[in-house]
Write an enzyme that holds these catalytic residues in place. Structure first.
Site, mmCIF file in Angstrom:
data_model
loop_
_atom_site.group_PDB
_atom_site.id
_atom_site.type_symbol
_atom_site.label_atom_id
_atom_site.label_comp_id
_atom_site.label_asym_id
_atom_site.label_seq_id
_atom_site.Cartn_x
_atom_site.Cartn_y
_atom_site.Cartn_z
ATOM 1 C CG HIS A 153 -1.888 0.991 1.396
ATOM 2 N ND1 HIS A 153 -1.624 2.275 1.812
ATOM 3 C CD2 HIS A 153 -3.225 0.942 1.173
ATOM 4 C CE1 HIS A 153 -2.763 2.963 1.839
ATOM 5 N NE2 HIS A 153 -3.746 2.181 1.463
ATOM 6 C CG ASP A 174 0.645 -2.250 6.124
ATOM 7 O OD1 ASP A 174 -0.350 -2.447 6.849
ATOM 8 O OD2 ASP A 174 0.595 -1.594 5.072
ATOM 9 C CD GLN A 207 -6.900 -4.294 4.051
ATOM 10 O OE1 GLN A 207 -7.838 -5.034 4.323
ATOM 11 N NE2 GLN A 207 -7.078 -3.024 3.774
ATOM 12 C CE LYS A 235 -7.515 -0.019 6.147
ATOM 13 N NZ LYS A 235 -8.067 0.412 4.871
ATOM 14 C CB CYS A 287 -3.734 3.405 -1.578
ATOM 15 S SG CYS A 287 -4.807 4.819 -1.329
HETATM 16 N N1 PMP Z 1 -1.700 -0.657 4.560
HETATM 17 C C1 PMP Z 1 -2.657 -1.372 3.985
HETATM 18 C C2 PMP Z 1 -2.347 -2.745 3.453
HETATM 19 C C3 PMP Z 1 -3.945 -0.843 3.862
HETATM 20 O O1 PMP Z 1 -4.909 -1.557 3.279
HETATM 21 C C4 PMP Z 1 -4.212 0.441 4.380
HETATM 22 C C5 PMP Z 1 -5.583 1.066 4.274
HETATM 23 N N2 PMP Z 1 -6.202 0.888 3.045
HETATM 24 C C6 PMP Z 1 -3.163 1.137 4.993
HETATM 25 C C7 PMP Z 1 -1.935 0.559 5.072
HETATM 26 C C8 PMP Z 1 -3.378 2.479 5.575
HETATM 27 O O2 PMP Z 1 -4.252 2.427 6.637
HETATM 28 P P1 PMP Z 1 -4.827 3.761 7.281
HETATM 29 O O3 PMP Z 1 -5.374 4.567 6.140
HETATM 30 O O4 PMP Z 1 -5.881 3.289 8.212
HETATM 31 O O5 PMP Z 1 -3.693 4.452 7.954
#
Ligand code: PMP
Length: 421
Positions: free
Chosen positions: A138, A215, A218, A241, A379
């Site tokens: 991401h 990270d 998910q 999430k 993203c």
């Molecule tokens: N990493 C991953 C794999 C994600 O899916 C997301 C959110 N789509 C993020 C990081 C970022 O999370 P947040 O916007 O809650 O900070």
């Protein structure tokens, strides 16, 4: 990954996951949209819905317990502080951290990654050094590293993936070179659903003394995460999430690392003493929580983790696997549809493209049937680039989704080309 059942040993044969009972906890899922059709919410990778227990915990906090934490002697302040620090203990227990001081409350995964990049990695980085990420990250686990690499003249390197959307680890030992200062890898890909073998990556990086951030944005809603079993140095995740509120998340970091790290931001609550001659800092986790934190958010996130922990986890895992298998089969049967991300180890995420239709058109048309899916690059533009596509439509499931909702998705998608002519 560690999956554990919640039922006691010797319990009688497990009942099927009672999805209707669980759905009853989620008020938002009860609504009707699009000409009175039930809402089919399949955008759980973007954010999850909240059970009544979470909504009530936040409401109760503001109705009964609200005060600023840590600095008051009156009863209400002590109660708010207890709730906030209790949320930290709940979070630590949920991911099996060894010490609740290893949990830093942050805004979410993005802030957790930035904190580690700025406070842990940047001081260790020199020109010519390397940070290793994966091809399916991401943007939140790419850009923070690019920022510090750019500043320090270091280089971002990438673990490649194959056409199924699985990491290719054959060359990992070569990528983990003498200049590698950090590895940052996603536990689960939001764009593809792939579950990455992070425990193996941690072991191989650690064999060379290289720290690893995972990270976990998910992973938390789908896997039982045990940070000590994974052995990672840092683990970042977001409350929203995992059925909790937005604006709150946590960073797990080993006490050894956190104690050695300088503050990320300056302000109230992160100091031991302040004078114009100089300031000394509080120990972790307070050192990294400058300013009034999202107290109600922490309480809400803890309620969400409590809710998830009380589920029959084996039944959840089986139900989600069933949803994924059913969705994969039903969507693959739609003429002209190609699934992007076919890893052997996946959570309930199905990204797809439909011949002759832009992903945004797919999203708009299925919305007319009350089906909410995300469309775009999620993203994860490097993932789109790898597959040579601008965007996908993505259905992402949570344990409260049903077979009937998967059927609604498949028939709505099958209608897209009819509508487009
Ligand atoms: N990493 C991953 C794999 C994600 O899916 C997301 C959110 N789509 C993020 C990081 C970022 O999370 P947040 O916007 O809650 O900070």
């Amino acid at each position: 990954m560690t999956t554990t059942a919640r039922a006691p040993l010797g319990a009688p044969a497990r009942a099927r996951f009672d999805v209707e009972r669980v759905r009853a906890d989620f008020p938002l899922l009860q609504q009707r949209v699009a000409d009175g059709r039930p809402l089919v919410y399949l955008d759980n990778a973007a954010t999850t819905q909240k059970p009544r227990q979470v909504i009530d915990a936040i409401s109760r906090f503001y109705s009964e317990d609200n005060a600023n934490i840590h600095r008051g002697v009156y009863d209400l302040c002590e109660r708010a502080t207890r709730l906030y620090e209790g949320s930290r203990i709940r979070t630590a227990r949920f991911v099996n951290a060894g010490d609740d001081r290893e949990i830093v409350f942050v805004r979410g995964t993005t802030e957790g990654v930035n904190l580690v990049a700025q406070s842990f990695c940047k001081p260790r980085l020199a020109a010519g050094d390397e940070v290793l990420v994966s091809a399916m990250e991401h943007h939140s686990n790419i850009v923070p590293w690019q920022l510090i690499c750019g500043e320090k003249g270091a280089r971002l390197r990438v673990i490649p993936m194959n056409e199924r959307g699985e990491l290719v680890l054959d060359g990992l030992d070569a990528l983990l070179g003498p200049r590698t200062r950090m590895v940052a890898v996603g536990h689960v890909s939001n764009a593809l659903g792939t579950i990455n073998p992070v425990k193996e990556i941690v072991a191989r990086a650690h064999a060379k003394g290289i720290p690893v951030l995972v990270d976990g944005a998910q992973a938390l809603p789908h896997l039982r995460v045990d940070v000590r079993d994974l052995g990672c140095d840092f683990y970042a995740a977001s409350g929203h999430k995992v059925f909790g509120p937005t604006g709150i998340g946590f960073l797990y970091g080993t006490l050894e690392h956190l104690e050695a790290m300088p503050p990320y931001q300056g302000g109230g609550d992160m100091i031991r003493s302040v004078s114009f001659a100089g300031t000394t800092y509080a120990p972790p986790p307070a050192r990294f929580e400058a300013g009034t934190p999202n107290i109600a958010g922490a309480v809400g996130m803890a309620a969400a983790l409590e809710y998830v922990a009380a589920l029959d986890w084996e039944a959840v895992v089986a139900h989600e696997a069933d949803l994924l298998a059913h969705a994969t089969q039903a969507l693959a049967a739609v003429p002209g549809l190609r699934i992007i991300g076919t890893a052997a180890e996946k959570v309930g995420v199905v990204s797809f493209v439909l011949e002759g239709a832009h992903a945004h058109d797919v999203g708009t048309i299925v919305d007319q049937d009350g089906v909410a899916v995300r469309t775009g690059h999620h993203c994860a533009q490097p993932v789109m680039e790898f597959f040579g596509i601008p965007a996908t439509a993505r259905a992402s499931f949570a344990f409260y989704n049903t077979h009937a909702e998967v059927d609604a998705l498949a028939s709505a998608v099958a209608r897209v080309r009819e509508v487009l002519g």
